[in-house]
Design a protein around this motif. Structure first.
Motif, PDB file in Angstrom:
ATOM      1  N   LYS A 123      -4.026   1.816 -13.622  1.00  0.00           N
ATOM      2  CA  LYS A 123      -3.277   0.403 -13.358  1.00  0.00           C
ATOM      3  C   LYS A 123      -3.044   0.642 -12.220  1.00  0.00           C
ATOM      4  O   LYS A 123      -3.465  -0.532 -10.999  1.00  0.00           O
ATOM      5  CB  LYS A 123      -2.310  -0.303 -14.295  1.00  0.00           C
ATOM      6  CG  LYS A 123      -1.449  -1.733 -13.780  1.00  0.00           C
ATOM      7  CD  LYS A 123      -2.635  -2.093 -13.572  1.00  0.00           C
ATOM      8  CE  LYS A 123      -2.929  -2.576 -15.343  1.00  0.00           C
ATOM      9  NZ  LYS A 123      -4.350  -3.706 -15.386  1.00  0.00           N
ATOM     10  N   ILE A 124      -2.003   1.249 -11.183  1.00  0.00           N
ATOM     11  CA  ILE A 124      -1.946   1.661  -9.852  1.00  0.00           C
ATOM     12  C   ILE A 124      -2.638   1.384  -8.983  1.00  0.00           C
ATOM     13  O   ILE A 124      -3.093   0.725  -7.801  1.00  0.00           O
ATOM     14  CB  ILE A 124      -1.016   3.126  -9.362  1.00  0.00           C
ATOM     15  CG1 ILE A 124       0.462   2.600 -10.713  1.00  0.00           C
ATOM     16  CG2 ILE A 124      -0.112   2.946  -8.319  1.00  0.00           C
ATOM     17  CD1 ILE A 124       1.011   3.601 -10.546  1.00  0.00           C
ATOM     18  N   LEU A 125      -4.022   2.001  -9.753  1.00  0.00           N
ATOM     19  CA  LEU A 125      -5.520   2.618  -8.444  1.00  0.00           C
ATOM     20  C   LEU A 125      -6.189   1.777  -8.407  1.00  0.00           C
ATOM     21  O   LEU A 125      -6.292   1.255  -7.739  1.00  0.00           O
ATOM     22  CB  LEU A 125      -6.363   3.217  -9.456  1.00  0.00           C
ATOM     23  CG  LEU A 125      -5.787   5.408  -8.778  1.00  0.00           C
ATOM     24  CD1 LEU A 125      -6.083   6.029  -9.648  1.00  0.00           C
ATOM     25  CD2 LEU A 125      -5.006   5.308  -7.860  1.00  0.00           C
ATOM     26  N   GLN A 126      -5.639   0.476  -9.553  1.00  0.00           N
ATOM     27  CA  GLN A 126      -6.621  -1.053  -9.822  1.00  0.00           C
ATOM     28  C   GLN A 126      -5.567  -2.004  -8.846  1.00  0.00           C
ATOM     29  O   GLN A 126      -6.728  -2.444  -7.723  1.00  0.00           O
ATOM     30  CB  GLN A 126      -6.684  -1.766 -11.173  1.00  0.00           C
ATOM     31  CG  GLN A 126      -7.471  -0.634 -11.710  1.00  0.00           C
ATOM     32  CD  GLN A 126      -7.582  -1.632 -13.401  1.00  0.00           C
ATOM     33  OE1 GLN A 126      -6.469  -2.618 -14.008  1.00  0.00           O
ATOM     34  NE2 GLN A 126      -8.480  -1.552 -14.049  1.00  0.00           N
ATOM     35  N   VAL A 127      -5.113  -1.968  -8.636  1.00  0.00           N
ATOM     36  CA  VAL A 127      -4.206  -2.282  -7.945  1.00  0.00           C
ATOM     37  C   VAL A 127      -3.924  -2.259  -6.026  1.00  0.00           C
ATOM     38  O   VAL A 127      -4.038  -2.463  -5.770  1.00  0.00           O
ATOM     39  CB  VAL A 127      -2.203  -2.279  -7.694  1.00  0.00           C
ATOM     40  CG1 VAL A 127      -1.743  -3.401  -6.939  1.00  0.00           C
ATOM     41  CG2 VAL A 127      -1.487  -3.128  -9.317  1.00  0.00           C
ATOM     42  N   GLN A 128      -3.896  -0.594  -5.665  1.00  0.00           N
ATOM     43  CA  GLN A 128      -3.783  -0.244  -4.528  1.00  0.00           C
ATOM     44  C   GLN A 128      -5.886  -0.802  -3.974  1.00  0.00           C
ATOM     45  O   GLN A 128      -5.950  -0.916  -2.561  1.00  0.00           O
ATOM     46  CB  GLN A 128      -3.841   1.480  -4.407  1.00  0.00           C
ATOM     47  CG  GLN A 128      -4.000   2.163  -2.996  1.00  0.00           C
ATOM     48  CD  GLN A 128      -3.521   3.694  -3.021  1.00  0.00           C
ATOM     49  OE1 GLN A 128      -3.797   4.053  -3.944  1.00  0.00           O
ATOM     50  NE2 GLN A 128      -3.295   3.680  -2.072  1.00  0.00           N
ATOM     51  N   THR A 129      -6.902  -0.763  -5.200  1.00  0.00           N
ATOM     52  CA  THR A 129      -8.175  -1.333  -4.492  1.00  0.00           C
ATOM     53  C   THR A 129      -8.181  -2.057  -4.300  1.00  0.00           C
ATOM     54  O   THR A 129      -8.292  -3.173  -3.629  1.00  0.00           O
ATOM     55  CB  THR A 129      -8.845  -1.465  -5.591  1.00  0.00           C
ATOM     56  OG1 THR A 129      -8.574   0.653  -6.178  1.00  0.00           O
ATOM     57  CG2 THR A 129     -10.237  -1.549  -5.180  1.00  0.00           C
ATOM     58  N   ARG A 130      -6.986  -3.360  -5.218  1.00  0.00           N
ATOM     59  CA  ARG A 130      -7.420  -4.780  -4.894  1.00  0.00           C
ATOM     60  C   ARG A 130      -6.688  -4.298  -3.166  1.00  0.00           C
ATOM     61  O   ARG A 130      -7.109  -5.893  -2.701  1.00  0.00           O
ATOM     62  CB  ARG A 130      -6.044  -5.843  -5.696  1.00  0.00           C
ATOM     63  CG  ARG A 130      -6.891  -5.788  -7.191  1.00  0.00           C
ATOM     64  CD  ARG A 130      -6.014  -5.897  -8.205  1.00  0.00           C
ATOM     65  NE  ARG A 130      -6.576  -6.329  -9.624  1.00  0.00           N
ATOM     66  CZ  ARG A 130      -6.488  -6.619 -10.857  1.00  0.00           C
ATOM     67  NH1 ARG A 130      -5.373  -6.862 -11.132  1.00  0.00           N
ATOM     68  NH2 ARG A 130      -7.490  -6.443 -11.559  1.00  0.00           N
ATOM     69  N   ASP A 181       0.913  -1.059   0.173  1.00  0.00           N
ATOM     70  CA  ASP A 181       0.111   0.295   0.264  1.00  0.00           C
ATOM     71  C   ASP A 181       0.942   1.750  -0.127  1.00  0.00           C
ATOM     72  O   ASP A 181       0.336   1.899  -0.970  1.00  0.00           O
ATOM     73  CB  ASP A 181      -0.622  -0.157   1.455  1.00  0.00           C
ATOM     74  CG  ASP A 181      -2.480   0.959   0.964  1.00  0.00           C
ATOM     75  OD1 ASP A 181      -2.439   1.229   0.515  1.00  0.00           O
ATOM     76  OD2 ASP A 181      -2.540   0.987   2.378  1.00  0.00           O
ATOM     77  N   GLU A 182       1.793   1.374   1.442  1.00  0.00           N
ATOM     78  CA  GLU A 182       3.213   2.126   0.703  1.00  0.00           C
ATOM     79  C   GLU A 182       3.685   2.640  -0.335  1.00  0.00           C
ATOM     80  O   GLU A 182       3.742   3.756  -1.189  1.00  0.00           O
ATOM     81  CB  GLU A 182       4.085   2.107   2.078  1.00  0.00           C
ATOM     82  CG  GLU A 182       4.873   3.764   1.756  1.00  0.00           C
ATOM     83  CD  GLU A 182       6.103   2.773   3.493  1.00  0.00           C
ATOM     84  OE1 GLU A 182       6.517   3.872   3.464  1.00  0.00           O
ATOM     85  OE2 GLU A 182       5.559   2.349   4.275  1.00  0.00           O
ATOM     86  N   GLY A 183       4.366   1.581  -1.083  1.00  0.00           N
ATOM     87  CA  GLY A 183       5.115   1.455  -2.211  1.00  0.00           C
ATOM     88  C   GLY A 183       3.835   2.378  -3.088  1.00  0.00           C
ATOM     89  O   GLY A 183       4.334   2.568  -3.722  1.00  0.00           O
ATOM     90  N   ALA A 184       2.875   1.593  -3.482  1.00  0.00           N
ATOM     91  CA  ALA A 184       1.575   2.046  -4.700  1.00  0.00           C
ATOM     92  C   ALA A 184       0.847   3.990  -4.226  1.00  0.00           C
ATOM     93  O   ALA A 184       1.151   4.490  -5.414  1.00  0.00           O
ATOM     94  CB  ALA A 184      -0.340   1.395  -4.640  1.00  0.00           C
ATOM     95  N   ALA A 185       0.821   4.391  -2.660  1.00  0.00           N
ATOM     96  CA  ALA A 185       1.060   5.427  -2.737  1.00  0.00           C
ATOM     97  C   ALA A 185       2.567   6.577  -3.185  1.00  0.00           C
ATOM     98  O   ALA A 185       1.441   7.385  -3.776  1.00  0.00           O
ATOM     99  CB  ALA A 185       0.654   5.239  -1.205  1.00  0.00           C
ATOM    100  N   GLN A 186       3.151   5.654  -2.494  1.00  0.00           N
ATOM    101  CA  GLN A 186       4.851   6.743  -3.314  1.00  0.00           C
ATOM    102  C   GLN A 186       4.343   6.410  -5.146  1.00  0.00           C
ATOM    103  O   GLN A 186       4.773   7.439  -6.021  1.00  0.00           O
ATOM    104  CB  GLN A 186       5.605   5.870  -3.022  1.00  0.00           C
ATOM    105  CG  GLN A 186       6.147   6.005  -1.395  1.00  0.00           C
ATOM    106  CD  GLN A 186       7.474   4.864  -0.753  1.00  0.00           C
ATOM    107  OE1 GLN A 186       7.777   4.608  -1.425  1.00  0.00           O
ATOM    108  NE2 GLN A 186       7.443   5.376   0.631  1.00  0.00           N
ATOM    109  N   ALA A 187       3.599   5.411  -5.862  1.00  0.00           N
ATOM    110  CA  ALA A 187       4.054   5.364  -7.139  1.00  0.00           C
ATOM    111  C   ALA A 187       3.106   6.800  -7.423  1.00  0.00           C
ATOM    112  O   ALA A 187       3.716   7.447  -8.671  1.00  0.00           O
ATOM    113  CB  ALA A 187       4.000   4.681  -7.265  1.00  0.00           C
TER     114      ALA A 187
END
Length: 102
Positions: A83-90, A27-33
């Motif tokens: 795509k990052i938002l999809q990953v974060q949702t998952r 989650d932190e990695g996705a937020a940073q991305a």
């Protein structure tokens, strides 16, 4: 009596102890991305605007290709953000399921 696929309360706590840090790190990695992608989008927009101003003042056809590339990069960036938002949702769904198992 139905049994949980995770097991008893102790097993659930063990799974949660294992999964929670991994989900938090993802989650932190996705937020940073997302933050990096937003900063990159801002820089690309600024560069595209400067290039458009330059192209407006000078009639240099070869630079049009670079403006097209910037536009292409912008659209790929938007796709990556989606795509990052999809990953974060998952990841959020996995976190929710992990919390429900406690």
């Amino acid at each position: 009596m139905a049994t949980s696929p995770v097991g008893d309360g102790g097993e659930r706590a063990d799974w949660l102890a294992v999964l929670s840090p991994m989900v938090s790190a993802c989650d932190e990695g996705a937020a940073q991305a997302i933050k990096s992608q937003a900063e990159l989008a801002t820089q690309i927009d600024r560069a595209a605007a400067e290039l458009e101003r330059f192209l407006g003042g000078a009639h240099l056809p070869p630079l049009t290709a670079y403006a097209s590339r910037l536009t292409d990069v912008r659209s790929r960036l938007a796709s990556a953000n989606a795509k990052i938002l999809q990953v974060q949702t998952r990841i959020s769904r996995v976190r929710q399921l992990a919390l429900e198992c406690t």
